[in-house]
Write an enzyme that holds these catalytic residues in place. Structure first.
Site, PDB file in Angstrom:
ATOM      1  CG  HIS A   1      -1.922   1.067   1.274  1.00 50.21           C
ATOM      2  ND1 HIS A   1      -3.106   0.972   1.974  1.00 50.21           N
ATOM      3  CD2 HIS A   1      -1.931   2.305   0.721  1.00 50.21           C
ATOM      4  CE1 HIS A   1      -3.793   2.091   1.845  1.00 50.21           C
ATOM      5  NE2 HIS A   1      -3.077   2.930   1.096  1.00 50.21           N
TER       6      HIS A   1
ATOM      7  CG  HIS B   1      -1.153   6.273  -2.542  1.00 43.26           C
ATOM      8  ND1 HIS B   1      -2.293   6.076  -3.283  1.00 43.26           N
ATOM      9  CD2 HIS B   1      -1.444   5.832  -1.292  1.00 43.26           C
ATOM     10  CE1 HIS B   1      -3.244   5.565  -2.516  1.00 43.26           C
ATOM     11  NE2 HIS B   1      -2.750   5.402  -1.294  1.00 43.26           N
TER      12      HIS B   1
ATOM     13  CG  HIS C   1      -7.543   3.581  -0.549  1.00 35.90           C
ATOM     14  ND1 HIS C   1      -6.831   2.991  -1.542  1.00 35.90           N
ATOM     15  CD2 HIS C   1      -6.656   4.335   0.161  1.00 35.90           C
ATOM     16  CE1 HIS C   1      -5.557   3.363  -1.450  1.00 35.90           C
ATOM     17  NE2 HIS C   1      -5.420   4.177  -0.431  1.00 35.90           N
TER      18      HIS C   1
ATOM     19  CD  GLU D   1      -7.478   6.759   4.290  1.00 41.08           C
ATOM     20  OE1 GLU D   1      -7.975   6.783   3.144  1.00 41.08           O
ATOM     21  OE2 GLU D   1      -6.368   7.289   4.554  1.00 41.08           O
TER      22      GLU D   1
ATOM     23  CG  ASP E   1      -1.566   5.711   2.722  1.00 41.12           C
ATOM     24  OD1 ASP E   1      -1.817   5.443   1.537  1.00 41.12           O
ATOM     25  OD2 ASP E   1      -2.410   6.221   3.484  1.00 41.12           O
ATOM     26  CG  ASP E   2       0.131   9.001   0.666  1.00 48.25           C
ATOM     27  OD1 ASP E   2       0.223   8.928  -0.568  1.00 48.25           O
ATOM     28  OD2 ASP E   2      -0.904   8.692   1.297  1.00 48.25           O
TER      29      ASP E   2
END
Ligand code: ADE
Ligand code: ZN
Length: 343
Positions: free
Chosen positions: A21, A23, A201, A204, A282-283
């Site tokens: 996961h 991005h 997603h 969340e 994630d980020d």
């Protein structure tokens, strides 16, 4: 027993890991952003890297997304997407990540007039290079922006069909509230027909109902995040029964205030319930850490031991799109690694 922080840190650093996961646009470090912005003659509304990073303080998902899309604006050329992806891969190689399944958001770029081809060619070149130089295996997931309409997602799917041999799956991200999975039911059905694997997603910021929809209407293989499943006992039971992977992102959750304190993170509870929980970043450029920092955050806050951390890493390989033989090989490597600590 108070655990030795250094000892756990060393264990995490050497633990073979899979990222499921991530991005790629969320791995855009401020330093690289300034460099590429200058090269492309695009101005950033901040005087310095330090001032930009100070803006990385979010009350919710949307506040983050506004900054994330603004940052992605400086990516124009194939070389930019290559450098972005290379920087991420260099970083995870140092963190003992041996397999990664990354998202890219085509619409973030095509809506600004950047060619789909430049985006995917740059990302793919870096992935192939890392496979050759570091042995990192990968899968690529094209994610639809859920705040945009179905027609735009269909256009994106159409563009992706040309790269069916490179793109393994499709996903669904961006502003969750008000954009339920069902909005993309027909696009996901078309993507499945074209042979793409499916993830989304869900849960969340959005409710447990969105997780039901992702399962029943989109027919996904994994739920990205899925934290809110614990609000719904029947859903939790189903996720356990089906061993549906939940790709959790602890530092993202606290940065976006989905979870107030790391001590409240549900990952350990989920494991105890028999859910297939995994840990990812994630980020990472925006949320304060890559895979090791995410593992460390839960290890410290929830006093997780080495066996539990190793199980989390094994779960990620189980949930990956590697072949059963490759998964077994990685599980064995983790077992050997744990045994080398005398456990
Ligand atoms: N796009 C990038 N990061 C995201 C996140 N955490 N949730 C939804 N969409 C995203
Ligand atoms: Zn995400």
């Amino acid at each position: 027993m108070i655990q030795d922080k250094t000892d756990i840190g060393t264990f995490i650093e050497g633990l073979p890991k899979a990222e499921l996961h991530l991005h790629i646009e969320g791995s855009f470090e401020a330093e690289l952003m300034f460099k590429i912005a200058e090269r492309n003659d695009i101005s950033i509304p901040f005087d310095s890297v330090e001032k930009l990073k100070k803006a990385y303080s979010f009350n919710n998902l949307q506040e983050f997304l506004d900054i994330y899309y603004a940052g992605a604006n400086v990516l124009i050329e194939e070389e930019d997407f290559y450098e972005l992806t290379k920087a991420y891969l260099d970083k995870i190689h140092r963190q003992k990540v041996v397999h990664t399944e990354i998202f890219f958001d085509p619409q973030t770029h095509t809506d600004r007039g950047v060619d789909f081809d430049k985006v995917i060619t740059g990302i793919h070149r870096a992935l192939e290079e890392a496979k050759k130089n570091y042995g990192i295996t990968y899968r690529l997931i094209m994610s639809f922006l859920r705040h945009l309409d179905e027609a735009s997602a269909f256009d994106t799917l159409e563009s992706g069909l040309k790269y069916r041999d490179i793109i393994d799956g499709v996903g669904l991200d961006s502003s969750e509230l008000g954009n339920p999975p069902s909005k993309f039911k027909r696009v996901f059905a078309a993507a499945a027909k074209a042979g793409f694997k499916l993830v989304a997603h869900a849960g969340e910021e959005g409710p447990a109902d969105y997780i039901w929809e992702a399962l029943d209407e989109l027919k996904v293989l994994r739920i990205d995040h899925g934290n809110r499943c614990l609000d719904d006992e029947a859903l939790t039971k189903r996720l356990v029964d089906e061993q549906m992977p939940l790709t959790l992102c602890p530092l993202s959750n606290t940065a976006l205030q989905v979870i107030k304190r790391m001590e409240d993170h549900p990952v350990k509870r989920m494991m105890d319930l028999g859910l297939l929980a995994t840990i990812h970043s994630d980020d990472p450029a925006y949320f304060g850490g890559y895979m090791n920092e995410n593992f460390m955050a839960v290890a410290e806050a929830l006093a997780m031991n080495k066996t539990e951390l190793a199980q989390l890493s094994k779960n990620a390989f189980t949930a990956s799109w590697l072949s059963p033989a490759e998964i077994a090989k990685h599980h064995q490597a983790i077992d050997d690694y744990v045994a080398s600590f005398g456990i």
